[in-house]
Design an enzyme around this catalytic site. Structure first.
Site, PDB file in Angstrom:
ATOM      1  N   ASP A  43      21.409  68.877  76.365  1.00  0.00           N
ATOM      2  CA  ASP A  43      20.116  68.215  76.207  1.00  0.00           C
ATOM      3  C   ASP A  43      20.265  67.203  75.089  1.00  0.00           C
ATOM      4  OD1 ASP A  43      17.532  67.425  75.662  1.00  0.00           O
ATOM      5  OD2 ASP A  43      16.697  69.456  75.596  1.00  0.00           O
ATOM      6  N   VAL A  44      20.129  65.913  75.411  1.00  0.00           N
ATOM      7  CA  VAL A  44      20.374  64.880  74.399  1.00  0.00           C
ATOM      8  C   VAL A  44      19.342  64.915  73.283  1.00  0.00           C
ATOM      9  CG1 VAL A  44      21.555  63.361  76.037  1.00  0.00           C
ATOM     10  CG2 VAL A  44      19.074  63.083  75.645  1.00  0.00           C
TER      11      VAL A  44
ATOM     12  N   TYR B  75       9.593  51.421  76.565  1.00  0.00           N
ATOM     13  CA  TYR B  75      10.912  51.450  77.210  1.00  0.00           C
ATOM     14  C   TYR B  75      11.692  50.179  76.869  1.00  0.00           C
ATOM     15  CZ  TYR B  75      14.462  51.662  80.868  1.00  0.00           C
ATOM     16  OH  TYR B  75      15.659  51.680  81.559  1.00  0.00           O
TER      17      TYR B  75
ATOM     18  N   THR C  13      17.710  53.226  92.631  1.00  0.00           N
ATOM     19  CA  THR C  13      17.812  54.669  92.405  1.00  0.00           C
ATOM     20  C   THR C  13      16.395  55.217  92.279  1.00  0.00           C
ATOM     21  OG1 THR C  13      17.834  54.548  89.990  1.00  0.00           O
ATOM     22  CG2 THR C  13      19.962  54.325  91.114  1.00  0.00           C
TER      23      THR C  13
END
Length: 270
Positions: free
Chosen positions: A85-86, A180, A214
């Site tokens: 888990d980053v 973002y 994606t």
């Protein structure tokens, strides 16, 4: 009359691994987020180029099944999938210990983990403090934490490489949300700063896609992709292999490049 000789069709030649100026034979590559679209495509290309692959998946969210499918697609028996888990550095340290115990080295790190949630830029109230914190925690702090954790192994390689996934949103300010865009701008700055401090043992690069086909941005459908394709000079959006090819080039072709941001956007940012 004698019968004409029957000529059997020639057997297809065995598949050949692509030859690159910088061989990846004997190299170990960690693909953080390797069960995602770009991560999986990158894992396949780096494996085809000769690298041994370690991919990560998150804890308890069904990704182990996807990760196992990615491994099966790579072939060979020395590749590995491990949880991490980053946003939790302790899991990254545990991951480092497992890689060091299994392989004794790490040569390539690809930061492909990330997430976003679409928020119209004009809707300032919808970009809440919690969402901003989550976006930066995963997309910036998480990528930095991974590099910080694995820098000693990459330096010990003497020919280490970090490739982080950025976005053209970093400089166009057009993306799924303002936060973002800002997080990806931070990736570009981080790439340049770490390229200085980790040289000469480690090269640090970023690959900056435009729109990629994606499931990364939920809710985007064929109509969105068609609209973007029509406004892109190359008249299509990227697929995961386009981005993976740029990452593979960083490892195999661009041996004298560091601190650069490589656009893979079909000219969309022009």
């Amino acid at each position: 009359m004698s019968k004409a000789a029957v000529v059997e069709p020639a057997a297809a030649p065995p598949a050949r691994r692509l030859s690159y100026p910088r061989s990846l034979d004997g190299k170990v590559a960690l693909i953080v987020g390797g069960a995602g679209g770009i991560g999986a495509a990158t894992s396949r290309m780096l494996a085809d180029a000769g690298a041994t692959i370690v991919i990560t998946h998150r804890f308890g969210d069904g990704n182990p099944t996807t990760a196992a499918a990615v491994l099966a697609d790579l072939g060979g028996e020395n590749h590995l999938a491990l949880p991490a888990d980053v946003t939790d550095t302790s899991t990254l340290i545990a991951l480092r210990s497992q890689i060091e115990a299994r392989y004794g080295r790490l040569d390539i790190l690809v930061n492909a983990a990330g997430f976003t949630k679409p928020v119209p830029h004009a809707d300032l109230e919808a970009l809440t403090d919690d969402l901003i914190d989550s976006l930066f925690q995963v997309n910036w702090r998480g990528q930095f934490a991974v590099i910080r954790t694995f820098a000693p192994l990459l330096k010990a390689s003497g020919d280490g490489l970090v490739v982080s996934i950025s976005s053209v949103a970093a400089f166009t300010a057009v993306g799924s949300s303002i936060a973002y865009c800002a997080a990806k701008a931070g990736i570009d700055v981080m790439t340049k700063a770490l390229a200085r401090v980790l040289a000469p043992e480690v090269r640090v690069l970023a690959v900056s896609p435009g729109v990629v086909d994606t499931n990364f941005v939920r809710g985007r459908g064929a109509d969105f992709n068609d609209k973007v394709s029509a406004s892109t000079p190359l008249k299509r959006i990227a697929d995961a292999d386009d981005v993976a090819a740029a990452i593979t080039a960083c490892a195999t072709l661009l041996g004298y490049s560091t601190g650069n941001i490589i656009q893979v956007d079909g000219g969309r940012a022009l």
